[in-house]
Motif scaffolding. Structure first.
Motif, PDB file in Angstrom:
ATOM      1  N   ALA A 160       0.851  -1.191   0.000  1.00 21.52           N
ATOM      2  CA  ALA A 160       0.000   0.000   0.000  1.00 21.52           C
ATOM      3  C   ALA A 160       0.883   1.236   0.000  1.00 21.52           C
ATOM      4  O   ALA A 160       1.307   1.700   1.063  1.00 21.52           O
ATOM      5  CB  ALA A 160      -0.916  -0.013   1.218  1.00 21.52           C
ATOM      6  N   PRO A 161       1.200   1.785  -1.189  1.00 21.94           N
ATOM      7  CA  PRO A 161       2.142   2.903  -1.246  1.00 21.94           C
ATOM      8  C   PRO A 161       1.664   4.144  -0.516  1.00 21.94           C
ATOM      9  O   PRO A 161       2.477   4.893   0.035  1.00 21.94           O
ATOM     10  CB  PRO A 161       2.306   3.156  -2.749  1.00 21.94           C
ATOM     11  CG  PRO A 161       1.140   2.507  -3.399  1.00 21.94           C
ATOM     12  CD  PRO A 161       0.760   1.365  -2.531  1.00 21.94           C
ATOM     13  N   MET A 162       0.343   4.409  -0.496  1.00 24.99           N
ATOM     14  CA  MET A 162      -0.160   5.590   0.193  1.00 24.99           C
ATOM     15  C   MET A 162       0.102   5.514   1.692  1.00 24.99           C
ATOM     16  O   MET A 162       0.341   6.520   2.351  1.00 24.99           O
ATOM     17  CB  MET A 162      -1.658   5.764  -0.067  1.00 24.99           C
ATOM     18  CG  MET A 162      -1.997   6.043  -1.524  1.00 24.99           C
ATOM     19  SD  MET A 162      -1.256   7.592  -2.118  1.00 24.99           S
ATOM     20  CE  MET A 162      -2.191   8.771  -1.161  1.00 24.99           C
ATOM     21  N   ARG A 163       0.048   4.281   2.236  1.00 30.59           N
ATOM     22  CA  ARG A 163       0.309   4.083   3.661  1.00 30.59           C
ATOM     23  C   ARG A 163       1.771   3.751   3.943  1.00 30.59           C
ATOM     24  O   ARG A 163       2.184   3.707   5.088  1.00 30.59           O
ATOM     25  CB  ARG A 163      -0.566   2.939   4.197  1.00 30.59           C
ATOM     26  CG  ARG A 163      -2.044   3.278   4.323  1.00 30.59           C
ATOM     27  CD  ARG A 163      -2.756   2.151   5.060  1.00 30.59           C
ATOM     28  NE  ARG A 163      -4.089   2.509   5.476  1.00 30.59           N
ATOM     29  CZ  ARG A 163      -5.206   1.914   5.063  1.00 30.59           C
ATOM     30  NH1 ARG A 163      -5.124   0.923   4.182  1.00 30.59           N
ATOM     31  NH2 ARG A 163      -6.381   2.294   5.493  1.00 30.59           N
ATOM     32  N   ARG A 164       2.536   3.461   2.873  1.00 27.97           N
ATOM     33  CA  ARG A 164       3.921   3.022   3.022  1.00 27.97           C
ATOM     34  C   ARG A 164       4.004   1.751   3.870  1.00 27.97           C
ATOM     35  O   ARG A 164       4.880   1.584   4.699  1.00 27.97           O
ATOM     36  CB  ARG A 164       4.800   4.113   3.647  1.00 27.97           C
ATOM     37  CG  ARG A 164       4.806   5.432   2.896  1.00 27.97           C
ATOM     38  CD  ARG A 164       5.572   5.307   1.578  1.00 27.97           C
ATOM     39  NE  ARG A 164       5.928   6.592   1.037  1.00 27.97           N
ATOM     40  CZ  ARG A 164       5.169   7.301   0.212  1.00 27.97           C
ATOM     41  NH1 ARG A 164       3.984   6.849  -0.149  1.00 27.97           N
ATOM     42  NH2 ARG A 164       5.578   8.464  -0.257  1.00 27.97           N
TER      43      ARG A 164
END
Length: 233
Positions: free
Chosen positions: A61-65
């Motif tokens: 999940a790139p937005m949440r890293r």
């Protein structure tokens, strides 16, 4: 179970990161912390990842890293396989400067690392994985799918039926395995620069589609499909 899994990750993930970096050298030195969040309950996992991804059992999940994983309970090997797969997505995100990679390269390598074996000295081996039987049952279809896989964006790769999505994954894995192991083993020099060219162009353009086009420029797709098929046969 959680403590045992945690210790296993601490033992194996640094070695895997080294293997990731050897095949896909980072564009710049990364200092980000790689977070792994593991859910025990499926309902909690689905709520966290959202309706669009509830079909999955792990994702980056790139937005949440965050690397978000649904534990497979007592099947520790399957849980680790998921973590190895998604862990490559996590690594690639940082290693390529958060560029949008082509799906074939990203998912193909993630599948390539699913079966990674780390020995007591931290050495990593990358054998065939369980996808090979699926490939053998659908080899002609996979070879025919190659042009579409090379052009597929996220919606094309993940969309469609479960059967089509499964074949997309298998084809991407078989493609990367062929380029990483088959091409040097069979001395298919015409394809020897594809992966390096892709990464160089991605670094210059930050565009996975443009990097793919440059990497396969001058390659006869019909011959490539035939050589791919011959290797797997």
């Amino acid at each position: 179970t959680g403590k045992v899994l945690g210790k296993e990750l601490q033992r194996t993930m640094p070695a895997l990161r080294g293997a990731f970096a050897r095949l896909v050298p980072p564009f710049e030195a990364a200092t980000d912390v790689s977070v792994v969040r593991i859910f025990e309950e499926r309902d909690a996992y689905r709520q966290y990842v959202g309706k669009e991804n509830e079909w999955s059992i792990g994702l980056w999940a790139p937005m949440r890293r965050e690397l978000v994983i649904l534990s497979q309970g007592k099947d520790r090997d399957q849980t680790l396989e998921i973590i190895r797969h998604e862990g490559f997505h996590q690594y690639l995100f940082y290693a390529t400067g958060m560029a949008e990679n082509a799906m074939w390269f990203n998912e193909g390598h993630a599948c390539f690392f699913e079966s990674a074996e780390v020995d007591a000295k931290g050495r990593v081996d990358l054998p065939e994985n369980g996808r090979v039987s699926h490939l053998m049952d659908h080899l002609d279809a996979a070879a025919g799918l190659l042009p579409k896989i090379l052009q597929a964006d996220r919606s094309a790769f993940y969309g469609g039926s479960d059967q089509q999505r499964s074949l997309n994954y298998t084809t991407a894995w078989a493609l990367v395995y062929f380029l990483r192991k088959g091409v040097p083993a069979e001395k298919l020099t015409a394809y020897g620069g594809i992966l390096d060219t892709y990464l160089k162009q991605l670094r210059d353009t930050k565009d996975g589609a443009a990097a793919t086009a440059a990497a396969f420029e001058g390659v006869s797709m019909q011959k490539f499909q035939n050589d791919f098929t011959d290797f797997w046969k």
